[in-house]
Design a protein around this motif. Structure first.
Motif, PDB file in Angstrom:
ATOM      1  N   GLY A  21       0.813  -1.208   0.000  1.00  0.00           N
ATOM      2  CA  GLY A  21       0.000   0.000   0.000  1.00  0.00           C
ATOM      3  C   GLY A  21       0.847   1.259   0.000  1.00  0.00           C
ATOM      4  O   GLY A  21       0.561   2.224  -0.728  1.00  0.00           O
ATOM      5  N   MET A  22       1.923   1.268   0.791  1.00  0.00           N
ATOM      6  CA  MET A  22       2.799   2.443   0.837  1.00  0.00           C
ATOM      7  C   MET A  22       3.528   2.628  -0.482  1.00  0.00           C
ATOM      8  O   MET A  22       3.703   3.765  -0.950  1.00  0.00           O
ATOM      9  CB  MET A  22       3.801   2.290   1.987  1.00  0.00           C
ATOM     10  N   ILE A  23       3.939   1.537  -1.099  1.00  0.00           N
ATOM     11  CA  ILE A  23       4.604   1.627  -2.403  1.00  0.00           C
ATOM     12  C   ILE A  23       3.662   2.223  -3.441  1.00  0.00           C
ATOM     13  O   ILE A  23       4.050   3.101  -4.235  1.00  0.00           O
ATOM     14  CB  ILE A  23       5.104   0.236  -2.844  1.00  0.00           C
ATOM     15  N   ALA A  34      10.204   6.726   6.799  1.00  0.00           N
ATOM     16  CA  ALA A  34      11.528   6.853   6.180  1.00  0.00           C
ATOM     17  C   ALA A  34      11.428   6.767   4.660  1.00  0.00           C
ATOM     18  O   ALA A  34      12.094   7.528   3.936  1.00  0.00           O
ATOM     19  CB  ALA A  34      12.459   5.776   6.724  1.00  0.00           C
ATOM     20  N   TRP A  35      10.606   5.850   4.158  1.00  0.00           N
ATOM     21  CA  TRP A  35      10.397   5.766   2.702  1.00  0.00           C
ATOM     22  C   TRP A  35       9.879   7.090   2.154  1.00  0.00           C
ATOM     23  O   TRP A  35      10.360   7.598   1.141  1.00  0.00           O
ATOM     24  CB  TRP A  35       9.396   4.664   2.369  1.00  0.00           C
ATOM     25  N   TYR A  36       8.896   7.624   2.837  1.00  0.00           N
ATOM     26  CA  TYR A  36       8.280   8.875   2.404  1.00  0.00           C
ATOM     27  C   TYR A  36       9.314   9.994   2.397  1.00  0.00           C
ATOM     28  O   TYR A  36       9.362  10.816   1.465  1.00  0.00           O
ATOM     29  CB  TYR A  36       7.127   9.221   3.336  1.00  0.00           C
ATOM     30  N   TRP A  37      10.160  10.030   3.414  1.00  0.00           N
ATOM     31  CA  TRP A  37      11.172  11.084   3.502  1.00  0.00           C
ATOM     32  C   TRP A  37      12.189  10.964   2.374  1.00  0.00           C
ATOM     33  O   TRP A  37      12.608  11.980   1.800  1.00  0.00           O
ATOM     34  CB  TRP A  37      11.861  11.022   4.854  1.00  0.00           C
ATOM     35  N   HIS A  38      12.607   9.753   2.044  1.00  0.00           N
ATOM     36  CA  HIS A  38      13.539   9.576   0.934  1.00  0.00           C
ATOM     37  C   HIS A  38      12.884  10.007  -0.389  1.00  0.00           C
ATOM     38  O   HIS A  38      13.561  10.571  -1.260  1.00  0.00           O
ATOM     39  CB  HIS A  38      13.994   8.122   0.846  1.00  0.00           C
ATOM     40  N   PHE A  39      11.597   9.731  -0.539  1.00  0.00           N
ATOM     41  CA  PHE A  39      10.883  10.193  -1.736  1.00  0.00           C
ATOM     42  C   PHE A  39      10.910  11.714  -1.820  1.00  0.00           C
ATOM     43  O   PHE A  39      11.177  12.287  -2.895  1.00  0.00           O
ATOM     44  CB  PHE A  39       9.442   9.690  -1.704  1.00  0.00           C
ATOM     45  N   VAL A  88       7.151  18.164   2.639  1.00  0.00           N
ATOM     46  CA  VAL A  88       8.174  18.184   3.683  1.00  0.00           C
ATOM     47  C   VAL A  88       7.521  18.361   5.053  1.00  0.00           C
ATOM     48  O   VAL A  88       7.913  17.709   6.030  1.00  0.00           O
ATOM     49  CB  VAL A  88       9.194  19.309   3.421  1.00  0.00           C
ATOM     50  N   ILE A  89       6.529  19.233   5.140  1.00  0.00           N
ATOM     51  CA  ILE A  89       5.826  19.436   6.410  1.00  0.00           C
ATOM     52  C   ILE A  89       5.131  18.144   6.847  1.00  0.00           C
ATOM     53  O   ILE A  89       5.186  17.750   8.027  1.00  0.00           O
ATOM     54  CB  ILE A  89       4.813  20.587   6.276  1.00  0.00           C
ATOM     55  N   ILE A  90       4.485  17.457   5.897  1.00  0.00           N
ATOM     56  CA  ILE A  90       3.832  16.190   6.221  1.00  0.00           C
ATOM     57  C   ILE A  90       4.864  15.169   6.692  1.00  0.00           C
ATOM     58  O   ILE A  90       4.671  14.484   7.712  1.00  0.00           O
ATOM     59  CB  ILE A  90       3.067  15.652   4.996  1.00  0.00           C
ATOM     60  N   GLY A  91       5.985  15.056   5.949  1.00  0.00           N
ATOM     61  CA  GLY A  91       7.011  14.096   6.324  1.00  0.00           C
ATOM     62  C   GLY A  91       7.631  14.410   7.672  1.00  0.00           C
ATOM     63  O   GLY A  91       7.917  13.504   8.472  1.00  0.00           O
ATOM     64  N   ALA A 102      19.119   6.462  11.778  1.00  0.00           N
ATOM     65  CA  ALA A 102      18.118   6.077  12.767  1.00  0.00           C
ATOM     66  C   ALA A 102      17.539   4.698  12.464  1.00  0.00           C
ATOM     67  O   ALA A 102      17.318   3.888  13.378  1.00  0.00           O
ATOM     68  CB  ALA A 102      17.014   7.128  12.808  1.00  0.00           C
ATOM     69  N   HIS A 103      17.311   4.413  11.193  1.00  0.00           N
ATOM     70  CA  HIS A 103      16.739   3.122  10.807  1.00  0.00           C
ATOM     71  C   HIS A 103      17.692   1.982  11.160  1.00  0.00           C
ATOM     72  O   HIS A 103      17.280   0.974  11.748  1.00  0.00           O
ATOM     73  CB  HIS A 103      16.434   3.127   9.311  1.00  0.00           C
TER      74      HIS A 103
END
Length: 261
Positions: free
Chosen positions: A85-87, A239-244, A208-211, A147-148
């Motif tokens: 789902g996240m992908i 973390a995935w979202y932040w890298h995106f 960025v604010i959401i992440g 952190a991960h």
């Protein structure tokens, strides 16, 4: 019949939050339309809708955290579904930003006036604040990865430190972008360059604010003892979202600030 499910999937309990969230979004949309058309009470209705959305997010995510941390419903099969789902969600975000890049390049490669940026537009220098923000986001990608790995190795102090630094870097990025906007030589309505610039960079700033919020919640959850080396999809998704978000900014820096400017 024992009454217990004979499968590994989690069938969620009936929840009011999908309906409440949909109604909150509807109220916010109506309020936004009324506010933009300068109708009475439009701003108030918009605020009520936004506050309702925030409340829905808080209580709905609270229930999901309970399912994961305390009720044990998020087994391997459930987590696998969440990963898919996240992908798919990130893939939809890629298409979202692709539309903005398409609009920018369509105007930049075939400008109506033959000049890009259009005459009268003074673009930002890519080697000033945009470069600093690029370094900030690249560093934040390193700290969230730190952190991960610390969490996987069960080094809780390093996990909290790396995640906290990532949140602070996200806040710093947002502050610098707000400062940049406040010193812009053009406004949102000053032609196609300004519109595509603010849409692309502004929506990225919103992400960025959401992440940052996403990771901030994970930081507080970490302090509360949540997440285990083999069970931490909530943080992994953040973390995935932040890298995106990092990757999108690199494209914005190269295409919009450097090449497009």
């Amino acid at each position: 019949m024992s009454g217990h499910p004979q499968h590994s999937f989690h069938l969620v309990e009936p929840s009011p939050w999908p309906f409440v969230g949909a109604m909150s979004g509807f109220v916010a949309a109506v309020g936004g339309i009324m506010y933009m058309h300068e109708l009475s009470f439009g701003g108030s209705i918009l605020i009520v809708g936004l506050l309702s959305i925030l409340a829905t997010m808080f209580f709905w995510w609270r229930d999901i955290i309970r399912e994961a941390e305390f009720q044990g419903h998020h087994n391997h099969v459930v987590q696998l579904g969440m990963r898919y789902g996240m992908i798919l969600f990130i893939a939809s975000e890629v298409m979202f930003f692709a539309a903005f890049f398409w609009a920018f390049f369509d105007s930049a490669l075939y400008p109506d006036t033959g000049i890009w940026p259009p005459e009268g537009i003074v673009p930002f220098s890519a080697w000033d604040l945009p470069l600093i923000n690029t370094m900030i986001l690249l560093l934040s990608g390193c700290t969230v990865t730190w952190a991960h790995h610390a969490l996987i190795e069960n080094k809780r102090d390093q996990f909290q430190l790396g995640l906290g630094l990532t949140v602070l870097l996200g806040v710093l990025f947002t502050a610098l972008q707000a400062y940049e906007y406040s010193h812009a030589a053009f406004g949102f309505t000053d032609g196609i360059y300004a519109s595509t610039f603010y849409l692309a960079t502004g929506f990225h700033g919103f992400h960025v604010i959401i992440g940052t919020t996403f990771l901030g919640v994970c930081w507080f959850r970490g302090r509360a003892g949540h997440f285990k080396p083999d069970h931490h999809f909530g943080f992994e998704a953040a973390a995935w979202y932040w890298h995106f978000v990092d990757v999108v900014w690199l494209f914005l820096f190269v295409c919009v600030y450097w090449w497009g400017g």
